[in-house]
Write a protein that holds these residues in place. Structure first.
Motif, PDB file in Angstrom:
ATOM      1  N   TYR A  78       0.810  -1.221   0.000  1.00  0.00           N
ATOM      2  CA  TYR A  78       0.000   0.000   0.000  1.00  0.00           C
ATOM      3  C   TYR A  78       0.841   1.267   0.000  1.00  0.00           C
ATOM      4  N   ASP A  79       0.300   2.271  -0.673  1.00  0.00           N
ATOM      5  CA  ASP A  79       0.964   3.568  -0.764  1.00  0.00           C
ATOM      6  C   ASP A  79       0.539   4.436   0.424  1.00  0.00           C
ATOM      7  N   HIS A  80       1.006   4.061   1.609  1.00  0.00           N
ATOM      8  CA  HIS A  80       0.750   4.878   2.792  1.00  0.00           C
ATOM      9  C   HIS A  80       1.833   5.950   2.922  1.00  0.00           C
ATOM     10  N   GLY A 267       5.516   2.219   7.448  1.00  0.00           N
ATOM     11  CA  GLY A 267       6.744   2.972   7.202  1.00  0.00           C
ATOM     12  C   GLY A 267       7.706   2.373   6.205  1.00  0.00           C
ATOM     13  N   ASN A 268       7.268   1.368   5.448  1.00  0.00           N
ATOM     14  CA  ASN A 268       8.168   0.767   4.469  1.00  0.00           C
ATOM     15  C   ASN A 268       7.719   1.057   3.046  1.00  0.00           C
ATOM     16  N   PRO A 269       8.672   1.424   2.181  1.00  0.00           N
ATOM     17  CA  PRO A 269       8.312   1.794   0.811  1.00  0.00           C
ATOM     18  C   PRO A 269       7.838   0.589  -0.004  1.00  0.00           C
ATOM     19  N   LEU A 270       7.166   0.863  -1.113  1.00  0.00           N
ATOM     20  CA  LEU A 270       6.610  -0.194  -1.959  1.00  0.00           C
ATOM     21  C   LEU A 270       7.703  -1.077  -2.559  1.00  0.00           C
ATOM     22  N   ALA A 271       8.779  -0.438  -3.036  1.00  0.00           N
ATOM     23  CA  ALA A 271       9.995  -1.134  -3.476  1.00  0.00           C
ATOM     24  C   ALA A 271       9.748  -2.365  -4.339  1.00  0.00           C
ATOM     25  N   VAL A 440      -9.350  -2.070  -5.735  1.00  0.00           N
ATOM     26  CA  VAL A 440      -8.961  -0.669  -5.533  1.00  0.00           C
ATOM     27  C   VAL A 440      -8.580  -0.447  -4.078  1.00  0.00           C
ATOM     28  N   ALA A 441      -7.482   0.275  -3.861  1.00  0.00           N
ATOM     29  CA  ALA A 441      -7.095   0.640  -2.496  1.00  0.00           C
ATOM     30  C   ALA A 441      -7.007   2.155  -2.399  1.00  0.00           C
ATOM     31  N   VAL A 442      -7.590   2.710  -1.341  1.00  0.00           N
ATOM     32  CA  VAL A 442      -7.551   4.165  -1.143  1.00  0.00           C
ATOM     33  C   VAL A 442      -6.941   4.420   0.237  1.00  0.00           C
ATOM     34  N   THR A 443      -5.734   4.914   0.244  1.00  0.00           N
ATOM     35  CA  THR A 443      -5.078   5.193   1.533  1.00  0.00           C
ATOM     36  C   THR A 443      -5.324   6.641   1.931  1.00  0.00           C
ATOM     37  N   GLU A 444      -4.801   6.987   3.116  1.00  0.00           N
ATOM     38  CA  GLU A 444      -4.923   8.359   3.605  1.00  0.00           C
ATOM     39  C   GLU A 444      -4.211   9.363   2.692  1.00  0.00           C
ATOM     40  N   LYS A 445      -3.333   8.863   1.825  1.00  0.00           N
ATOM     41  CA  LYS A 445      -2.587   9.767   0.939  1.00  0.00           C
ATOM     42  C   LYS A 445      -3.426  10.316  -0.215  1.00  0.00           C
ATOM     43  N   ARG A 446      -4.477   9.644  -0.569  1.00  0.00           N
ATOM     44  CA  ARG A 446      -5.269  10.071  -1.727  1.00  0.00           C
ATOM     45  C   ARG A 446      -6.142  11.265  -1.371  1.00  0.00           C
ATOM     46  N   SER A 447      -6.036  12.303  -2.170  1.00  0.00           N
ATOM     47  CA  SER A 447      -6.849  13.500  -1.921  1.00  0.00           C
ATOM     48  C   SER A 447      -8.178  13.379  -2.669  1.00  0.00           C
ATOM     49  N   ARG A 448      -9.104  14.213  -2.255  1.00  0.00           N
ATOM     50  CA  ARG A 448     -10.410  14.219  -2.943  1.00  0.00           C
ATOM     51  C   ARG A 448     -10.234  14.508  -4.434  1.00  0.00           C
ATOM     52  N   VAL A 449      -9.328  15.423  -4.743  1.00  0.00           N
ATOM     53  CA  VAL A 449      -9.092  15.772  -6.151  1.00  0.00           C
ATOM     54  C   VAL A 449      -8.618  14.540  -6.924  1.00  0.00           C
ATOM     55  N   GLU A 450      -7.726  13.792  -6.315  1.00  0.00           N
ATOM     56  CA  GLU A 450      -7.213  12.583  -6.983  1.00  0.00           C
ATOM     57  C   GLU A 450      -8.315  11.533  -7.148  1.00  0.00           C
ATOM     58  N   ILE A 451      -9.134  11.389  -6.132  1.00  0.00           N
ATOM     59  CA  ILE A 451     -10.207  10.394  -6.207  1.00  0.00           C
ATOM     60  C   ILE A 451     -11.220  10.797  -7.282  1.00  0.00           C
ATOM     61  N   ASP A 452     -11.538  12.071  -7.327  1.00  0.00           N
ATOM     62  CA  ASP A 452     -12.471  12.551  -8.355  1.00  0.00           C
ATOM     63  C   ASP A 452     -11.903  12.309  -9.752  1.00  0.00           C
TER      64      ASP A 452
END
Lengths: 467, 500
Positions: A78-80, A267-271, A440-452
């Motif tokens: 996940y892209d947290h 705290g670990n990158p997707l890598a 589909v995964a939606v993390t806390e990083k996704r903004s409303r603009v991105e989701i729209d």
């Protein structure tokens, strides 16, 4: 010769001390002539730092990353958000260039981190003990199954379901093939729930393996399944999502015996899949079967509190073929990252992260469901992941269209419905109802603009079929 | 100059209400989580994690870091686990977003740069080993052992063979027998002879039609290249078994000899030893495996393949790279996703930095350093096996133990006071009071001289001084026995009170 030290003079003096004419003389003395290479290795020529940096930067730029694209991919990675402090601490050479803490006196930093990590994992899971990490979530799930089998002599059945991560099941198939164990994969119900597995539990069952939230984002009736397993004398293993525990009940509080997780979210990158972090915790009574390294508290000869690697008699370097597992190196640096990450979040930060995931996921579900082309699959609420069916039956084309617009919009589930290798096809496939669906995964990083934008791009994508 | 605060646990530093990380307001409509989820799914409170400010966290972990020895700060003459310099460029380059922030389940069209790198690396691993089939999925050396043994099991199963025994040398890493057992094999141990090499008579006696694999470490854990390798090769293959090479010591033979050329059918690499991936306090590593062509179809996957693009207009699109899932014969997977890609990227950068000739120089200097130390150390410590070695050697403190009641462990603890990490002790098991030294190629003659000087001085020092060592570290001689008998494996209020 980039990282070599010796001058010609050094080499001459060293050879003199050895009493050899040349390094070749030493090597030829050891390695028989018949097996010595008669030609140089056929590798690209040596490359200096300047040129190599330029070339590697070019290669890196050819990949779509979660920086260059907006990432809605999950499926176990996940892209947290990762706070800057995590990278800063983990990039200290005293951590990343140190060795396994066999010499406790000069490894107190790492040992204390391992002890803190273990404590945090027990706090997170509600279980009594934790090891100091395993390779990744998938192999940890399998290690948990092996652990349960070794506890449950005379029982050889392992029950899981088709909504546990398909790759985790694939690993299980590979590991169990050569030992006396039977893997039973029970089909989930039409909502993607694993309750039907309860009927399959019998007196031959060593353990049940469930995932909660499961691969298709649904919550499972963990307490109910665990109670049924316990009743039949079987152990319950749960794959959990660490972030979910900001809100969901802990495995230990639901009667689970062994809890494992992919710790990448902490705290670990997707890598590109690794290195990742296998988290494992279990009930106190199982501690002597727990694989991997464990740090414990003790005192030194002056009575000062300190930390050591302990219970090592379970391990390969003492027990050899009688070891509980062959795990040797572990993921200490990633466990450090998880420890720093959890220390920064604290209970309220973890809850806030879960709440943001929940709210943004609910919003994404709502906006995508407005289109006639899409249908959200599964009834329950989602933490950060859900399944969307493309009624236009062109998921591959849809996702390609989104990539062109800078979006990693979802994971095509269709190929996963036909399984992995031939030998394990039925054991690792997703239920066929997820054909022409994407995860589909939606993390806390996704903004409303991105989701729209995600919803708009998907809704406006050309479709092969008429809806 | 260390106050207590710097070594307190996170949980002891915690103060209710402190908070480091905040996300702030939602930009989407908030939802009532209690209404959305069933009551039985929700926790009443979040987990009881410590509550800290960012400053607490930073100071805590920075202070803890200074309690570690590391390659960046100290010489690690640690046998059996190569601790060489970890190039900074590898860290920097592996952190480029195009490598670091790539999702493992994204479409291969957006992975062409990374797949090109991984494809090239597969080829390099094949060339260095002399074995053409490569899987980079295993996450550690021992994981590679297991994966390769599962490959061997699949091969014999298809042959209709009932071979179910794995032979391991008594000097082998303990992971060898543990991996064999995990892969469903029975294990038998093959003895070492007086020269520290495989006892051929014992090997002959144990090889039969039940033998599936002989697991060999070569150069072995005594730092010796087994000069009988051709005969071993003949014996094992005539018996219809396979040879597995534990690649832990590959740094001794790069460009000098290849496992595939000296008879190995399967092997693993430890990129964190041989190709300079940092050890990170115990990991992560990686454990790519290489096999002969007839075993390749059983490898775990995915692996990377490429197709030539006939309409290419530039170097960038000359080839298209694909992730190829395992065939029906494959053992499947041993790990989720591709593998420890980050470690592999570092290995690739290292290999590109040296090239083929440079890699041979690496091994030559590793061998030179070890033999130089051996030539000095043998004047005051017994070295039971050989006058010459490859990348490491094993001395014995048994004479000191008899004469001065000093054990290998005492020496290990005292050397810490001199600012060196300790050598490996009590391994391999075939040497009494073993002191195993591996300098690697990334240490200067001056460092090696200083280490020898310190080691020599210790053998001359008073017993009491050494028994109580180390003296300069924050703690000394922890009580391992109590730690194991009455395990305290997590912080609780009670544990904190009873010991501070």
């Amino acid at each position: 010769m980039s990282y070599l030290f010796h001058t010609d003079e050094d080499r001459r003096e060293m050879l003199e001390s050895i009493g050899a004419e040349s390094i070749d003389e030493i090597i030829n003395d050891q390695v028989p002539e018949a097996v010595r290479m008669k030609r140089p290795l056929d590798l690209p020529p040596a490359c200096n730092e300047l040129a190599l940096t330029a070339e590697m930067t070019r290669l890196a730029a050819r990949n779509a990353s979660a920086d260059s694209h907006v990432c809605f991919l999950g499926g176990g990675a996940y892209d947290h958000f990762i706070p800057a402090v995590v990278d800063e601490i983990a990039s200290r050479g005293e951590y990343y260039t140190s060795y396994t803490p066999y010499q406790a006196e000069v490894s107190q930093g790492n040992l204390q981190v391992m002890f803190e990590y273990e404590t945090l994992v027990t706090q997170l899971t509600g279980l009594g003990v934790s090891n100091a990490s395993l390779y990744d979530g998938g192999s940890a799930a399998t290690e948990a199954v092996l652990m349960a089998l070794s506890m449950q002599r005379g029982r050889n059945k392992v029950i899981t379901t088709d909504v546990v991560h398909p790759q985790y099941r694939d690993i299980l198939v590979a590991y169990l093939k050569n030992i006396d164990a039977e893997l039973v994969v029970v089909p989930s119900d039409e909502n993607g729930h694993s309750n039907p597995m309860i009927d399959a539990i019998d007196d031959q069952t060593a353990c049940v393996l469930i995932q909660h939230p499961n691969f298709v984002g649904q919550l499972e009736s963990v307490a109910e399944i665990a109670a049924a397993a316990k009743e039949a004398g079987a152990l319950t293993i749960q794959v959990f999502d660490p972030v979910s525990l900001g809100r969901l009940k802990r495995p230990g509080d639901m009667g689970v015996d062994i809890a494992i997780a992919e710790g990448q979210s902490l705290g670990n990158p997707l890598a590109y899949g690794g290195p990742y972090l296998g988290i494992m915790a279990c009930r106190d009574e199982l501690v002597r079967r727990l694989p991997g390294r464990i740090a414990g508290q003790t005192t030194d000869r002056r009575g000062k509190r300190c930390w050591v690697l302990t219970l090592q008699t379970r391990e390969q370097h003492i027990r050899r073929e009688k070891a509980t597992s062959n795990i040797c190196s572990n993921q200490t640096l990633l466990a450090l990252r998880a420890t720093v990450h959890l220390a920064l979040l604290g209970p309220e930060g973890l809850k806030e992260t879960a709440d943001h995931c929940i709210a943004k996921t609910a919003y994404a579900k709502q906006v995508i469901a407005k289109s006639e082309r899409f249908e959200v699959v599964g009834e329950g609420p989602s933490l950060k992941e859900f399944v969307v069916r493309d009624l236009g039956a062109d998921v591959a084309g849809l996702l390609a269209h989104a990539r062109d617009q800078g979006l990693l919009a979802g994971i095509d589930m269709t190929p996963m419905c036909v399984g992995g290798s031939e030998a394990s096809e039925t054991a690792v496939a997703l239920p066929s109802r997820y054909e022409q669906c994407f995860l589909v995964a939606v993390t806390e990083k996704r903004s409303r603009v991105e989701i729209d934008r995600w919803a708009n791009v998907l809704c406006e994508a050309p479709s092969m079929a008429t809806v | 100059m260390r106050n207590q605060q710097s070594t307190q646990l996170l949980f002891e530093l915690s103060r209710a209400g402190r908070r480091a990380h905040r996300l702030g307001d939602l930009d989407v409509p908030s939802v009532n989580v209690d209404d959305l989820f069933a009551t039985e799914a929700l926790a009443e409170t979040p987990p009881p994690l410590p509550e800290l400010a960012e400053g607490d966290v930073v100071r805590h972990f920075v202070c803890l870091s200074t309690l570690n020895m590391s390659v960046d700060t100290h010489f690690y003459p640690l046998g059996s686990c190569t601790m060489k310099y970890n190039p900074k460029r590898n860290e920097r380059i592996a952190s480029l977003p195009g490598f670091l922030n790539v999702h493992p389940l994204q479409h291969e069209s957006g992975l062409q740069g990374l797949l090109e790198l991984l494809y090239e690396l597969q080829g390099m691993f094949a060339e260095i080993s002399g074995l053409p089939g490569v899987s980079m999925q295993p996450a550690a050396g021992a994981h590679g052992e297991l994966a390769a043994l599962l490959v061997a099991a699949a091969y014999f199963r298809e042959q209709g063979s009932e071979r179910n025994v794995v032979l391991t040398a008594d000097s082998a890493h303990g992971t060898n027998p543990a991996s064999a057992q995990m892969a469903g094999f029975k294990t038998k141990t093959v003895k070492s002879n007086a020269n520290g090499l495989v006892d051929l008579e014992d090997l002959k006696a144990k090889l039969d039609d039940k033998t599936a694999v002989f697991m060999l470490t070569n150069p072995n854990t005594l730092g010796l290249f087994d000069s009988q390798i051709e005969e071993i090769n003949q014996l094992v293959h005539d018996a219809g078994a396979l040879i597995y090479l534990d690649g832990a010591n590959m740094n001794a033979i790069l460009g000098i000899t290849r496992p595939g050329d000296f008879g190995a059918d399967l092997m693993h690499y430890n990129p964190h030893k041989t190709f300079s991936g940092p050890h990170g306090g115990g990991g992560p590593g990686a454990g790519p495996i290489c096999v002969r062509d007839f075993l390749a179809k059983y490898l775990p996957g995915p692996i990377v393949t490429r197709v030539e693009n006939e309409e290419a207009t530039s170097d960038d699109d000359r080839y298209t790279y694909h992730l190829t899932s395992p065939s029906g014969d494959s053992i499947g997977r041993v790990r989720s996703f591709f593998g420890n890609t980050g470690v592999l990227v570092r290995a690739y950068i290292y290999l590109r930095t040296y090239g083929g000739d440079g890699l041979r120089h690496v091994s030559e200097d590793a061998v030179l350093g070890a033999n130089y130390l051996l030539s000095k150390v043998k004047h005051f410590l017994d070295v039971p096996h050989g006058n010459r070695c490859m990348h490491e050697f094993v001395a014995s403190a048994s004479r000191l133990k008899k004469e001065k009641h000093l054990s290998a462990m005492d020496i290990a603890k005292r050397i810490l006071d001199y600012g060196f990490h300790a050598p490996t002790v009590y391994f391999p098991l075939v040497v009494d009071e073993a002191v195993m030294v591996e300098p690697t190629e990334t240490e200067s003659k001056q460092t090696l001289d200083a280490f020898v000087e310190a080691l020599f001085r210790i053998t001359e020092e008073g017993e009491e001084l050494i028994h109580d060592a180390p003296h300069s570290t924050r703690i000394s001689r922890p009580d391992d026995v109590t730690a194991a008998r009455r395990p305290v494996l997590k912080w609780t209020d009670a544990a904190g009170e009873s010991t501070t």
